[in-house]
Scaffold this active site. Structure first.
Site, PDB file in Angstrom:
ATOM      1  N   ALA A  63       0.766  -1.097   0.125  1.00 54.28           N
ATOM      2  CA  ALA A  63      -0.044  -0.032  -0.169  1.00 54.28           C
ATOM      3  C   ALA A  63       0.999   1.256   0.034  1.00 54.28           C
ATOM      4  O   ALA A  63       2.082   1.203   0.496  1.00 54.28           O
ATOM      5  CB  ALA A  63      -0.902  -0.049   1.125  1.00 54.28           C
ATOM      6  N   GLY A 108       0.824  -4.849   1.142  1.00 53.72           N
ATOM      7  CA  GLY A 108      -0.481  -5.227   0.279  1.00 53.72           C
ATOM      8  C   GLY A 108      -0.419  -5.940  -0.899  1.00 53.72           C
ATOM      9  O   GLY A 108      -1.314  -6.380  -1.578  1.00 53.72           O
ATOM     10  N   GLU A 111      -0.719  -9.572   0.037  1.00 55.72           N
ATOM     11  CA  GLU A 111      -2.191  -9.538   0.520  1.00 55.72           C
ATOM     12  C   GLU A 111      -3.105  -9.477  -0.955  1.00 55.72           C
ATOM     13  O   GLU A 111      -3.863 -10.456  -1.154  1.00 55.72           O
ATOM     14  CB  GLU A 111      -2.325  -8.585   1.080  1.00 55.72           C
ATOM     15  CG  GLU A 111      -1.717  -8.494   2.550  1.00 55.72           C
ATOM     16  CD  GLU A 111      -2.181  -7.243   3.544  1.00 55.72           C
ATOM     17  OE1 GLU A 111      -1.529  -6.087   3.046  1.00 55.72           O
ATOM     18  OE2 GLU A 111      -2.592  -7.527   4.399  1.00 55.72           O
ATOM     19  N   GLU A 131       4.618  -4.770   7.629  1.00 57.66           N
ATOM     20  CA  GLU A 131       3.910  -3.569   8.255  1.00 57.66           C
ATOM     21  C   GLU A 131       4.144  -3.485   9.799  1.00 57.66           C
ATOM     22  O   GLU A 131       4.059  -2.266   9.994  1.00 57.66           O
ATOM     23  CB  GLU A 131       2.293  -4.102   8.145  1.00 57.66           C
ATOM     24  CG  GLU A 131       1.545  -4.030   6.831  1.00 57.66           C
ATOM     25  CD  GLU A 131       1.581  -5.360   6.287  1.00 57.66           C
ATOM     26  OE1 GLU A 131       2.382  -6.131   6.479  1.00 57.66           O
ATOM     27  OE2 GLU A 131       1.040  -5.597   5.017  1.00 57.66           O
TER      28      GLU A 131
END
Ligand code: HXC
Length: 258
Positions: A63, A108, A111, A131
């Site tokens: 992200a 992300g 993910e 993260e």
């Protein structure tokens, strides 16, 4: 669209995240375009989707850290939900989605790959959930899907340590199904997608739904889900034709998705 490209090749759709200056990091715009792209895929024309990143270095490097850096609690939650909604859409997409992971699959990015049905990777792929080194939890499904795919112990190790993992290690854990040289990754993804697309589309879709829905419930309920979907195939022209061809000892006609 600025950051997400779509190409239709026969029955296969290719979705490419193209924000190379940020190693294809997912900001709100990319997430929005990804959702719009999946919403616009024709299920009449398309039987399998390949999802990849542009360039030779990165699938998705996570992200967008710049966008996340100043978020409030409520905004953080909303950003997580935005990604989760898109990833859930991909996971529950009626036809199979193959992640062709061509480099970094971090945070992300990992993910996103995990919301796909099948993951294949290039030799230069690198996986991690960094993260907690940024003061956050995984937020696009990583705390949930990683353990479901590779098991609790190893998932916790990766999430707590942020250790980076190369493609061969991801293969050994079952996070990816196969590893190829970067230059042949997309050809291999296409071969896999085309193989899937040659099978009866209604049966493939029912199989995905049976697996996905069945994994959410106990085995007794799951078996009933299978029975219903199995039964539904007998309303299809493709089932009639394929079984008649077997019985009559002839080659089946191509499937018509009816
Ligand atoms: C924003 C990113 C980015 C990211 C890379 N870039 N990753 N921008 N968000 N996640 C940008 C860099 O700032 C840089 O922009 C350009 O891409 C190239 O990156 P470099 O760092 O110069 O490349 P390199 O030295 O090769 O290092 C590659 C890298 C590194 C190891 C992938 O970029 C990196 O560590 N990125 C962050 C990876 C990460 O922590 N991802 C998880 C994010 S958290 P400029 O403008 O400087 O050229 C997450 C949470 C998900 O994903 C859940 C949210 C709810």
């Amino acid at each position: 669209m600025q950051f997400v490209k779509y190409e239709q090749r026969g029955f296969v759709g290719i979705v490419t995240i193209d924000r190379q200056k940020a190693l294809n990091a997912l900001n709100s715009e990319v997430l929005g375009e990804l959702e719009q792209t999946f919403d616009s895929i024709s299920l009449e024309e398309t039987r399998c989707v390949i999802l990849t990143g542009a360039g030779e270095k990165s699938f998705v490097a996570g992200a967008d850290i710049g966008e996340m850096s100043g978020l409030s609690k409520a905004e953080g939650e909303a950003f997580g939900k935005k990604g989760n909604d898109v990833f859930r859409k991909i996971e529950a997409f009626p036809i199979p989605v193959i992640a062709a992971i061509n480099g970094f699959a971090l945070g992300g990015g990992c993910e996103l790959a995990m919301s796909c049905d099948i993951r294949i990777a290039s030799e230069n792929a690198v996986f991690a959930q960094p993260e907690v080194s940024l003061g956050i939890t995984a937020g696009f499904g990583g705390t949930q899907r990683l353990a479901r795919i590779i098991g609790l112990g190893k998932a916790k190790e990766l999430l707590y340590t942020t250790n980076k993992m190369k493609a061969d290690a991801a293969l050994a854990l079952g996070l990816v199904n196969a590893v190829y040289p970067l230059e042949s990754l997309m050809d291999e993804a296409a071969k896999l997608a085309e193989k899937i697309a040659r099978n009866a589309p209604i049966a493939v879709r029912a199989t995905k739904k049976a697996i996905n829905d069945g994994m959410q419930v106990g085995i007794d309920e799951a078996i009933v889900i299978e029975e219903k979907l199995f039964g539904s195939c007998f309303e299809s022209e493709d089932q009639r034709n394929a079984m008649a061809a077997f019985v009559e000892k002839r080659k089946p006609d191509p499937f018509v998705n009816r």
